[in-house]
Design a protein around this motif. Structure first.
Motif, PDB file in Angstrom:
ATOM      1  N   ALA A 113       0.847  -1.194   0.000  1.00  0.00           N
ATOM      2  CA  ALA A 113       0.000   0.000   0.000  1.00  0.00           C
ATOM      3  C   ALA A 113       0.875   1.234   0.000  1.00  0.00           C
ATOM      4  O   ALA A 113       1.376   1.652   1.046  1.00  0.00           O
ATOM      5  N   ALA A 172      -0.321   4.026  -1.592  1.00  0.00           N
ATOM      6  CA  ALA A 172      -1.225   5.156  -1.844  1.00  0.00           C
ATOM      7  C   ALA A 172      -1.305   6.085  -0.645  1.00  0.00           C
ATOM      8  O   ALA A 172      -1.245   5.645   0.500  1.00  0.00           O
ATOM      9  N   PRO A 175     -12.453   4.069   5.088  1.00  0.00           N
ATOM     10  CA  PRO A 175     -12.012   2.746   5.523  1.00  0.00           C
ATOM     11  C   PRO A 175     -10.499   2.628   5.382  1.00  0.00           C
ATOM     12  O   PRO A 175      -9.907   3.236   4.485  1.00  0.00           O
TER      13      PRO A 175
HETATM   14  N1  CTP Z   1      -3.770   3.420   4.130  1.00  0.00           N
HETATM   15  C1  CTP Z   1      -4.817   2.724   3.586  1.00  0.00           C
HETATM   16  N2  CTP Z   1      -6.091   3.172   3.745  1.00  0.00           N
HETATM   17  C2  CTP Z   1      -6.350   4.299   4.451  1.00  0.00           C
HETATM   18  C3  CTP Z   1      -5.281   5.010   5.008  1.00  0.00           C
HETATM   19  C4  CTP Z   1      -3.999   4.551   4.823  1.00  0.00           C
HETATM   20  O1  CTP Z   1      -4.587   1.703   2.940  1.00  0.00           O
HETATM   21  N3  CTP Z   1      -7.576   4.708   4.564  1.00  0.00           N
HETATM   22  C5  CTP Z   1      -2.395   2.900   4.006  1.00  0.00           C
HETATM   23  C6  CTP Z   1      -1.460   3.762   3.175  1.00  0.00           C
HETATM   24  O2  CTP Z   1      -1.468   3.362   1.820  1.00  0.00           O
HETATM   25  C7  CTP Z   1      -0.126   3.482   3.845  1.00  0.00           C
HETATM   26  C8  CTP Z   1      -0.487   3.350   5.284  1.00  0.00           C
HETATM   27  O3  CTP Z   1      -1.828   2.899   5.280  1.00  0.00           O
HETATM   28  O4  CTP Z   1       0.427   2.251   3.430  1.00  0.00           O
HETATM   29  C9  CTP Z   1      -0.375   4.637   5.999  1.00  0.00           C
HETATM   30  O5  CTP Z   1      -1.026   4.531   7.218  1.00  0.00           O
HETATM   31  P1  CTP Z   1      -1.688   5.771   7.904  1.00  0.00           P
HETATM   32  O6  CTP Z   1      -2.108   5.329   9.260  1.00  0.00           O
HETATM   33  O7  CTP Z   1      -2.701   6.425   7.060  1.00  0.00           O
HETATM   34  O8  CTP Z   1      -0.480   6.687   7.943  1.00  0.00           O
HETATM   35  P2  CTP Z   1      -0.545   8.177   8.150  1.00  0.00           P
HETATM   36  O9  CTP Z   1      -1.531   8.835   7.257  1.00  0.00           O
HETATM   37  O10 CTP Z   1       0.870   8.615   8.072  1.00  0.00           O
HETATM   38  O11 CTP Z   1      -1.144   8.089   9.600  1.00  0.00           O
HETATM   39  P3  CTP Z   1      -1.158   9.141  10.718  1.00  0.00           P
HETATM   40  O12 CTP Z   1      -1.928  10.272  10.142  1.00  0.00           O
HETATM   41  O13 CTP Z   1      -1.838   8.404  11.818  1.00  0.00           O
HETATM   42  O14 CTP Z   1       0.273   9.408  10.974  1.00  0.00           O
END
Ligand code: CTP
Length: 411
Positions: free
Chosen positions: A282, A284, A315
């Motif tokens: 992942a 994205a 999600p």
């Molecule tokens: N991801 C996903 N679906 C989401 C959000 C994130 O698949 N709805 C995936 C991204 O592709 C990436 C990872 O999760 O591989 C990132 O995790 P995330 O918790 O979203 O990271 P941040 O955005 O950096 O989180 P935070 O804001 O908590 O630091």
């Protein structure tokens, strides 16, 4: 292939083999592209190829005499076919017709090109081009599989319009994509041994969350890291499905791209393709939130007042894949500004990932929306850095680490 010829640097001497097919005209462009990159090119044509393009075209573009026959005594006196086989650091056959592929698979040596392929230890690249029904034929597929098992790298074919008026899989890759693949350092054989034939599902790019028909919430992700991984994984022989948010990048050759817009679309596409996947990555930059409502008509200004948007959480696509019974090897990405290890390890555990690749953003212009990247990769029992490099190189190293972990888990 011997160790001495499996050059890891870019090659300087490439032999281009041209077989008989209408795509032979595209080989002229390939020679030009290779020459532009400072590579010495020698062209060998089959007898049938000469029916499509004159040898003079290739002679003018390569600046070297073109060989067409095993029985040309003047040419043999200048550079014999065995010398030519030794001269080549790589051989690329473009286009490779069904007939030539069959003769290579059988180890025939009835003409100069097939003889050279047998007599050379140089890595072989094959860019097939043929009618879609021919390509799908079991005999052709068996021959292609034989070549791949023996270490040949298959470049394509692509799907699209064909010279015969049909549409389907069988179109030769574009010259630029072939040149790029042939010039790249050889894929890591250890990674290839583990990953070839495996299915990779990958998310890339941003997601756009629509507010109304003309406005959306988005982010600056270019998709380049994900596209680089997709390209390198394809080179390693993986079957790649790329679920991509809106980006301005072309689909990498040989990769199936599913284009999506919002996080919900991305989730749907991932769910539709995840079964049978061996590795999920992942990359994205999924929007964490979307507007709670999407207006069907353009939102108008109302007097001088502001506008308050209500957002709901999207999600978590990555966590959903990791929670499946039949889960693949799951790799997440994390962009952090500080406390990289703590936050990355927290995500690794919380989302039940097998690996997480963290990049520190805002440091040095590398990472988000840039050509280079540097990562710190964590897995439950270890960690390893990937130093600042092009996204192509970073993608190679990351796939190497995934292959190593997969190999360890298998044993
Ligand atoms: N991801 C996903 N679906 C989401 C959000 C994130 O698949 N709805 C995936 C991204 O592709 C990436 C990872 O999760 O591989 C990132 O995790 P995330 O918790 O979203 O990271 P941040 O955005 O950096 O989180 P935070 O804001 O908590 O630091």
């Amino acid at each position: 292939m011997s160790a001495s010829t499996s050059v890891s640097a870019s090659p300087e001497r490439i032999l281009v083999g041209v077989a008989g097919g209408i795509a032979a005209y595209k080989a002229a462009e390939l020679v030009r592209r290779l020459r532009e990159r400072g590579v010495q090119v020698r062209v060998v044509m089959t007898e049938n190829a000469e029916r499509f393009v004159a040898p003079l075209t290739f002679q003018a573009l390569s600046g070297e005499p073109v060989r067409t026959s095993l029985w040309d005594s003047a040419a043999e006196a200048a550079m014999g076919h065995i010398e030519l086989a030794r001269w080549a650091q790589r051989i690329v056959i473009a286009p490779a017709s069904a007939d030539l592929i069959a003769r290579l698979a059988q180890g025939q040596a009835g003409d100069l090109l097939t003889t050279l392929c047998l007599a050379s230890e140089a890595p072989l690249f094959v860019a097939p081009a043929m009618n879609r029904v021919m390509w799908a034929n079991a005999a052709v597929q068996a021959n292609v599989a034989t070549l791949a098992t023996r270490g040949a790298t298959l470049l394509g074919p692509d799907e699209g319009d064909q010279a015969c008026g049909e549409t389907g899989v069988g179109r030769m890759w574009e010259a630029g994509a072939i040149a790029e693949a042939v010039l790249e350092p050889r894929p890591d054989p250890a990674a290839r041994a583990v990953l070839a034939g495996k299915r990779l599902l990958l998310t890339a790019g941003p997601t756009f969350e629509d507010l109304d028909p003309v406005r959306y919430l988005g982010n600056r992700s270019s998709g380049r890291m994900g596209y680089a991984i997709a390209t390198q994984a394809q080179r390693l022989g993986m079957d790649v499905i790329l679920v991509s948010g809106p980006v301005s990048l072309p689909a990498p050759s040989g990769v199936r791209r599913v284009s999506v817009r919002s996080a919900e679309d991305m989730r749907e596409a991932v769910q539709a393709h995840v079964s049978g996947t061996d590795v999920f990555i992942a990359t994205a930059a999924v929007a964490d939130f979307r507007p709670s409502e999407r207006s069907d008509s353009k939102i108008k200004k109302r007097g001088d007042g502001g506008l308050t948007l209500e957002l709901v959480q999207n999600p978590d696509i990555l966590a959903e894949v990791a929670a499946r019974q039949d889960r693949p090897f799951v790799v997440g990405f994390a962009a952090e500004t500080h406390d990289v290890e703590r936050y990355a390890r927290d995500k690794l555990e919380r989302k039940r990932l097998d690996m997480i690749a963290a990049n520190r953003v805002g440091d040095d212009g590398c990472g988000f929306d840039a050509d280079c990247n540097a990562l710190e990769v964590f897995w439950p029992e270890g960690r390893a850095p990937i130093g600042k490099a092009s996204k192509t190189q970073v993608a190679r190293e990351l796939l190497g680490m995934i292959a190593e972990r997969l190999g360890e888990l298998r044993t």
